[in-house]
Write an enzyme that holds these catalytic residues in place. Structure first.
Site, PDB file in Angstrom:
ATOM      1  N   THR A   1       0.854  -1.172   0.000  1.00 20.51           N
ATOM      2  CA  THR A   1       0.000   0.000   0.000  1.00 20.51           C
ATOM      3  C   THR A   1       0.892   1.224   0.000  1.00 20.51           C
ATOM      4  OG1 THR A   1      -0.050   0.247   2.401  1.00 20.51           O
ATOM      5  CG2 THR A   1      -1.643  -1.277   1.408  1.00 20.51           C
TER       6      THR A   1
ATOM      7  N   GLY B   1       1.383   3.219   2.286  1.00 22.94           N
ATOM      8  CA  GLY B   1       2.048   3.389   3.566  1.00 22.94           C
ATOM      9  C   GLY B   1       2.933   2.227   3.922  1.00 22.94           C
ATOM     10  N   CYS B   2       3.255   1.394   2.971  1.00 22.51           N
ATOM     11  CA  CYS B   2       3.940   0.140   3.259  1.00 22.51           C
ATOM     12  C   CYS B   2       5.430   0.268   3.056  1.00 22.51           C
ATOM     13  CB  CYS B   2       3.400  -0.948   2.328  1.00 22.51           C
ATOM     14  SG  CYS B   2       4.176  -2.540   2.563  1.00 22.51           S
ATOM     15  N   GLY B   3       6.198  -0.183   4.043  1.00 17.03           N
ATOM     16  CA  GLY B   3       7.631  -0.170   3.907  1.00 17.03           C
ATOM     17  C   GLY B   3       8.238  -1.547   3.851  1.00 17.03           C
TER      18      GLY B   3
ATOM     19  N   CYS C   1       6.179  -4.537   3.312  1.00 17.25           N
ATOM     20  CA  CYS C   1       5.197  -5.497   2.833  1.00 17.25           C
ATOM     21  C   CYS C   1       5.852  -6.524   1.917  1.00 17.25           C
ATOM     22  CB  CYS C   1       4.089  -4.782   2.062  1.00 17.25           C
ATOM     23  SG  CYS C   1       3.287  -3.472   2.991  1.00 17.25           S
TER      24      CYS C   1
END
Length: 268
Positions: A112, A114-116, A118
């Site tokens: 997403t 905001g994903c670091g 994932c």
């Protein structure tokens, strides 16, 4: 919020209704675009990230470097940006050696905005060690505040939409900035933009909190000083201390807090 006739790149105009003090008023609002961006290497799909459809050449290179898929810009041999019905495909050709290394650790990654982390399939791949930074980089509190002020002033897309993050490189009194709906994406885009320049490093400033992944990306790109407008996490401070990075939080309103390697922040 401004209401320009032409929406800035990365935004779309919509009709909305604002209700305030019991009164409903139709108004035109600008919203940040969010698009699926697919990364593939030598014809093999690797990742899909939700991001702002801006600065995609920088995104392709910066993501590839910060993920360790590439070790230097010259290993990216070709890039094709292909708009599709579902989003945008970034088709990259990389060197044979880097593609062989990628196949050895290949994973399917869907992230997403905001994903670091994932998609990492093990703790070892998620919590990655960094070599220590060996650099004489330093800055001052005055430079940090000047950089943060420039960051706020130059966020054109955020000024229009109120929905995106920014990462900036402050060097010789100038700010190089990239924006995105995802803070990790904004930093990847900045890393890609900096990687093509003869002096890639400087003071790094971000409009978000300083998570582990933001510190990891910063240090892996060679930045020795990272200033965030909000707080760091405990793991971010630990990684910054281990890698030699000066981590600064709450850099706002002429104050800041230094969490690691304060020797890199000089009085003047």
């Amino acid at each position: 919020m401004s209401d320009p006739l032409t929406p800035p790149p990365g935004s779309l105009a919509v009709e909305a209704v604002r209700i305030a003090a019991g009164q409903a008023t139709p108004r035109r609002e600008l919203l940040a675009e969010e698009t699926a961006i697919a990364f593939s290497y030598n014809g093999i799909s690797q990742a899909v990230m939700m991001a702002s459809p801006l600065d995609l050449e920088d995104f392709a290179l910066g993501f590839s470097l910060s993920e360790g898929i590439l070790t230097r810009p010259g290993e990216l041999l070709d890039l094709e940006i292909q708009p599709q019905a579902e989003g945008i495909a970034l088709e990259m050709q990389i060197s044979a050696a880097r593609f062989a290394a990628l196949k050895n650790r290949r994973r399917s990654l869907t992230g997403t905005s905001g994903c670091g982390l994932c998609g990492h399939d093990s703790l070892a791949s998620a919590i990655r060690a960094l070599p220590a930074l060996h650099t004489e980089q330093y800055s001052t509190a005055a430079q940090v505040h000047a950089a943060m002020q420039a960051l706020a002033a130059q966020q054109a897309l955020n000024a229009a939409t109120g929905a995106v993050h920014a990462a900036g490189r402050w060097q010789h009194g100038q700010l190089l900035l990239r924006e995105d709906v995802g803070r990790h994406n904004a930093l990847d885009k900045l890393i890609g933009a900096c990687a093509r320049q003869p002096e890639p490093h400087g003071l790094l400033v971000i409009s978000s909190r300083a998570s582990y992944e933001m510190v990891h990306k910063a240090a892996s790109a060679g930045f020795a000083i990272l200033a965030a407008i909000s707080a760091p996490t405990a793991l971010a401070v630990q990684l910054a201390e281990e890698s030699g990075l000066c981590l600064i939080g709450f850099a706002r309103e002429q104050r800041l807090t230094v969490y690691s390697h304060p020797e890199r922040l000089r009085a003047s």
